[in-house]
Design a protein around this motif. Structure first.
Motif, PDB file in Angstrom:
ATOM      1  N   GLU A  13       5.065  -3.032   4.355  1.00 50.57           N
ATOM      2  CA  GLU A  13       4.189  -3.855   3.804  1.00 50.57           C
ATOM      3  C   GLU A  13       4.741  -5.040   2.881  1.00 50.57           C
ATOM      4  OE1 GLU A  13       1.652  -2.243   0.069  1.00 50.57           O
ATOM      5  OE2 GLU A  13       1.369  -1.228   1.840  1.00 50.57           O
ATOM      6  N   THR A  14       4.102  -6.239   3.022  1.00 48.07           N
ATOM      7  CA  THR A  14       4.637  -7.494   2.483  1.00 48.07           C
ATOM      8  C   THR A  14       4.426  -7.148   0.939  1.00 48.07           C
ATOM      9  OG1 THR A  14       3.785  -8.501   4.501  1.00 48.07           O
ATOM     10  CG2 THR A  14       4.295  -9.939   2.616  1.00 48.07           C
ATOM     11  N   LYS A  15       5.237  -7.718   0.394  1.00 49.86           N
ATOM     12  CA  LYS A  15       5.106  -7.685  -1.270  1.00 49.86           C
ATOM     13  C   LYS A  15       4.600  -9.326  -1.509  1.00 49.86           C
ATOM     14  CE  LYS A  15       6.916  -3.829  -2.214  1.00 49.86           C
ATOM     15  NZ  LYS A  15       6.297  -2.655  -2.690  1.00 49.86           N
ATOM     16  N   PHE A  16       3.742  -9.393  -2.458  1.00 49.04           N
ATOM     17  CA  PHE A  16       3.034 -10.459  -2.945  1.00 49.04           C
ATOM     18  C   PHE A  16       3.163 -10.532  -4.479  1.00 49.04           C
ATOM     19  CE2 PHE A  16       0.478  -8.555   0.628  1.00 49.04           C
ATOM     20  CZ  PHE A  16       0.262  -9.648   1.534  1.00 49.04           C
ATOM     21  N   LYS A  17       3.102 -11.723  -4.744  1.00 48.11           N
ATOM     22  CA  LYS A  17       3.214 -12.182  -6.201  1.00 48.11           C
ATOM     23  C   LYS A  17       1.719 -12.720  -6.972  1.00 48.11           C
ATOM     24  CE  LYS A  17       5.684 -16.440  -5.589  1.00 48.11           C
ATOM     25  NZ  LYS A  17       5.617 -16.522  -4.151  1.00 48.11           N
ATOM     26  N   VAL A  18       1.715 -12.693  -8.142  1.00 44.21           N
ATOM     27  CA  VAL A  18       0.597 -13.509  -8.750  1.00 44.21           C
ATOM     28  C   VAL A  18       0.532 -14.852  -8.432  1.00 44.21           C
ATOM     29  CG1 VAL A  18      -0.356 -14.154 -10.917  1.00 44.21           C
ATOM     30  CG2 VAL A  18       0.537 -12.042 -10.705  1.00 44.21           C
ATOM     31  N   GLY A  19      -0.495 -15.484  -7.946  1.00 48.00           N
ATOM     32  CA  GLY A  19      -0.617 -16.727  -7.372  1.00 48.00           C
ATOM     33  C   GLY A  19      -0.671 -16.876  -6.033  1.00 48.00           C
ATOM     34  N   ASP A  20      -0.231 -15.959  -5.234  1.00 44.28           N
ATOM     35  CA  ASP A  20      -0.505 -15.791  -3.547  1.00 44.28           C
ATOM     36  C   ASP A  20      -1.813 -16.098  -3.315  1.00 44.28           C
ATOM     37  OD1 ASP A  20       2.498 -16.000  -3.583  1.00 44.28           O
ATOM     38  OD2 ASP A  20       2.457 -13.890  -2.927  1.00 44.28           O
ATOM     39  N   LYS A  21      -1.888 -17.109  -2.408  1.00 42.46           N
ATOM     40  CA  LYS A  21      -3.299 -17.131  -1.623  1.00 42.46           C
ATOM     41  C   LYS A  21      -3.226 -15.978  -0.320  1.00 42.46           C
ATOM     42  CE  LYS A  21      -3.915 -20.795  -3.988  1.00 42.46           C
ATOM     43  NZ  LYS A  21      -4.697 -20.700  -5.323  1.00 42.46           N
ATOM     44  N   VAL A  22      -4.483 -15.128  -0.404  1.00 43.25           N
ATOM     45  CA  VAL A  22      -4.519 -13.970   0.702  1.00 43.25           C
ATOM     46  C   VAL A  22      -5.836 -14.093   1.127  1.00 43.25           C
ATOM     47  CG1 VAL A  22      -2.564 -12.660  -0.467  1.00 43.25           C
ATOM     48  CG2 VAL A  22      -5.067 -12.455  -0.992  1.00 43.25           C
ATOM     49  N   SER A  23      -5.682 -13.278   2.225  1.00 42.99           N
ATOM     50  CA  SER A  23      -7.330 -13.068   2.717  1.00 42.99           C
ATOM     51  C   SER A  23      -7.255 -11.557   3.359  1.00 42.99           C
ATOM     52  CB  SER A  23      -7.577 -14.063   4.163  1.00 42.99           C
ATOM     53  OG  SER A  23      -6.698 -13.553   5.118  1.00 42.99           O
ATOM     54  N   TRP A  24      -8.431 -10.901   3.341  1.00 45.74           N
ATOM     55  CA  TRP A  24      -8.664  -9.631   3.743  1.00 45.74           C
ATOM     56  C   TRP A  24     -10.173  -9.579   4.329  1.00 45.74           C
ATOM     57  CZ3 TRP A  24      -9.068 -11.789  -1.115  1.00 45.74           C
ATOM     58  CH2 TRP A  24     -10.314 -11.554  -1.786  1.00 45.74           C
ATOM     59  N   HIS A  72      -6.944  -4.225  -3.583  1.00 45.28           N
ATOM     60  CA  HIS A  72      -6.537  -3.887  -2.368  1.00 45.28           C
ATOM     61  C   HIS A  72      -5.013  -3.651  -2.219  1.00 45.28           C
ATOM     62  CE1 HIS A  72     -10.337  -4.911  -0.152  1.00 45.28           C
ATOM     63  NE2 HIS A  72     -10.353  -5.999  -0.903  1.00 45.28           N
ATOM     64  N   LYS A  73      -4.845  -2.616  -1.514  1.00 43.46           N
ATOM     65  CA  LYS A  73      -3.470  -2.547  -1.099  1.00 43.46           C
ATOM     66  C   LYS A  73      -2.730  -3.632  -0.194  1.00 43.46           C
ATOM     67  CE  LYS A  73      -3.462   2.612  -0.602  1.00 43.46           C
ATOM     68  NZ  LYS A  73      -3.138   3.672  -0.023  1.00 43.46           N
ATOM     69  N   GLY A  74      -1.388  -3.801  -0.311  1.00 50.10           N
ATOM     70  CA  GLY A  74      -0.831  -5.085   0.497  1.00 50.10           C
ATOM     71  C   GLY A  74      -1.121  -4.972   2.005  1.00 50.10           C
ATOM     72  N   SER A  75      -1.155  -3.567   2.451  1.00 52.16           N
ATOM     73  CA  SER A  75      -1.475  -3.672   3.939  1.00 52.16           C
ATOM     74  C   SER A  75      -2.720  -4.159   4.294  1.00 52.16           C
ATOM     75  CB  SER A  75      -1.331  -1.933   4.531  1.00 52.16           C
ATOM     76  OG  SER A  75      -2.336  -1.244   3.622  1.00 52.16           O
TER      77      SER A  75
END
Length: 80
Positions: A13-24, A72-75
Motif C-alpha cells: 500500500e502506498t503511503k500518502f500525506k496531507v495535501g497529496d492529490k489522489v483519485s478513487w 478511504h483506505k490507501g489501496s
C-alpha cells in the motif's frame, strides 16, 4: 525472483500525506481530491466506524468537484 518482487510491490500500500492529490472510484465514476486528514486509529465517520491502524491508515479526502469529503483506505487511492 523478479516475479515474486513484482507481486509483493503490487500489494504494497502506498503511503500518502496531507495535501497529496489522489483519485478513487465511486458510484459516480472516477473522483479526484486532496487528502485533508490521516487516521491511524478507528474513527466514526458519517455514522460508521472505520478501522485504521498505523500500518493501514485511512485517508480523509475532500473532492475537487463537489467539496464533499470521503474516507478511504490507501489501496483504493491513486496518487495524481
Amino acid at each position: 525472483m523478479k516475479i515474486k518482487f513484482a507481486i509483493k510491490n503490487l500489494f504494497m500500500e502506498t503511503k500518502f500525506k496531507v495535501g497529496d492529490k489522489v483519485s478513487w472510484n465511486s458510484e459516480a465514476g472516477r473522483v479526484s481530491g486532496t487528502i485533508i486528514k490521516i487516521h491511524t486509529k478507528d474513527f466514526d465517520y458519517k455514522g460508521y466506524t472505520h478501522h485504521a491502524t498505523k500500518e493501514e491508515p485511512q485517508y480523509e479526502i475532500k473532492s475537487n468537484r463537489t467539496e464533499h469529503t470521503a474516507a478511504h483506505k490507501g489501496s483504493a487511492l491513486t496518487k495524481l
